[in-house]
Motif scaffolding. Structure first.
Motif, short mmCIF file in Angstrom:
data_model
loop_
_atom_site.label_atom_id
_atom_site.label_comp_id
_atom_site.label_asym_id
_atom_site.label_seq_id
_atom_site.Cartn_x
_atom_site.Cartn_y
_atom_site.Cartn_z
N ALA A 106 0.89 -1.18 -0.04
CA ALA A 106 -0.12 -0.08 0.13
C ALA A 106 0.90 1.20 -0.12
N ALA A 107 1.91 1.32 0.76
CA ALA A 107 2.99 2.54 0.84
C ALA A 107 3.53 2.71 -0.47
N LEU A 108 3.98 1.67 -1.05
CA LEU A 108 4.52 1.72 -2.39
C LEU A 108 3.65 2.32 -3.40
N GLY A 109 2.37 1.89 -3.42
CA GLY A 109 1.41 2.34 -4.29
C GLY A 109 1.02 3.69 -4.05
N ASP A 110 0.96 4.12 -2.65
CA ASP A 110 0.92 5.57 -2.29
C ASP A 110 1.80 6.65 -2.88
N VAL A 111 3.04 6.06 -2.58
CA VAL A 111 4.22 6.90 -2.97
C VAL A 111 4.31 6.93 -4.57
N ALA A 112 4.23 5.90 -5.30
CA ALA A 112 4.02 5.93 -6.72
C ALA A 112 2.96 7.02 -6.99
N ARG A 113 1.71 6.78 -6.76
CA ARG A 113 0.60 7.93 -6.89
C ARG A 113 1.16 9.13 -6.69
N ALA A 114 1.65 9.52 -5.46
CA ALA A 114 2.06 10.66 -5.12
C ALA A 114 3.14 11.41 -6.27
N LEU A 115 4.16 10.51 -6.59
CA LEU A 115 5.09 11.04 -7.56
C LEU A 115 4.55 11.39 -8.96
N GLY A 116 3.66 10.25 -9.26
CA GLY A 116 2.85 10.61 -10.61
C GLY A 116 2.04 11.90 -10.58
N LEU A 117 1.57 12.35 -9.42
CA LEU A 117 0.65 13.40 -9.55
C LEU A 117 1.53 14.44 -9.46
N GLN A 118 2.60 14.74 -8.65
CA GLN A 118 3.71 15.59 -8.70
C GLN A 118 4.22 15.80 -10.21
N LEU A 119 4.44 14.68 -10.96
CA LEU A 119 5.06 14.75 -12.23
C LEU A 119 4.11 15.54 -13.11
N HIS A 120 2.78 15.11 -13.03
CA HIS A 120 1.81 15.53 -13.73
C HIS A 120 1.75 17.09 -13.54
N VAL A 121 1.70 17.58 -12.38
CA VAL A 121 1.74 18.88 -12.20
C VAL A 121 2.71 19.88 -12.75
N GLU A 122 3.80 19.06 -12.59
CA GLU A 122 5.09 19.76 -13.04
C GLU A 122 5.10 19.89 -14.37
N LEU A 123 4.69 18.87 -15.35
CA LEU A 123 4.50 18.93 -16.76
C LEU A 123 3.52 19.92 -17.00
N ALA A 124 2.27 20.11 -16.41
CA ALA A 124 1.17 20.98 -16.81
C ALA A 124 1.81 22.35 -16.39
N ALA A 125 2.62 22.54 -15.45
CA ALA A 125 3.07 24.08 -15.11
C ALA A 125 3.77 24.22 -16.32
N SER A 126 4.83 23.53 -16.91
CA SER A 126 5.80 23.67 -18.05
C SER A 126 5.18 23.92 -19.38
N ALA A 127 4.00 23.87 -19.35
CA ALA A 127 3.29 23.61 -20.80
C ALA A 127 2.84 24.97 -21.13
#
Length: 55
Positions: free
Chosen positions: A34-55
């Motif tokens: 569960a912790a690995l899944g949570d961290v993976a989702r958290a990192l994915g959301l952070q990457l999504h926000v960073e990509l959206a901000a740079s577009a």
């Protein structure tokens, strides 16, 4: 009533590391998974926000 999602608390690398460390120290395979899944989702959301901000 709002539902708790651990991802909301995993906003830094330090928070992710602490979450994984606690799960590993507990030793419960389901908790580690569960912790690995949570961290993976958290990192994915952070990457999504960073990509959206740079577009």
């Amino acid at each position: 009533m709002a539902v708790f999602d651990a991802v909301d608390c995993l906003t830094t690398e330090q928070a992710c590391a602490e979450d994984l460390t606690a799960a590993l120290e507990d030793g419960d395979p389901a908790l580690v998974t569960a912790a690995l899944g949570d961290v993976a989702r958290a990192l994915g959301l952070q990457l999504h926000v960073e990509l959206a901000a740079s577009a």
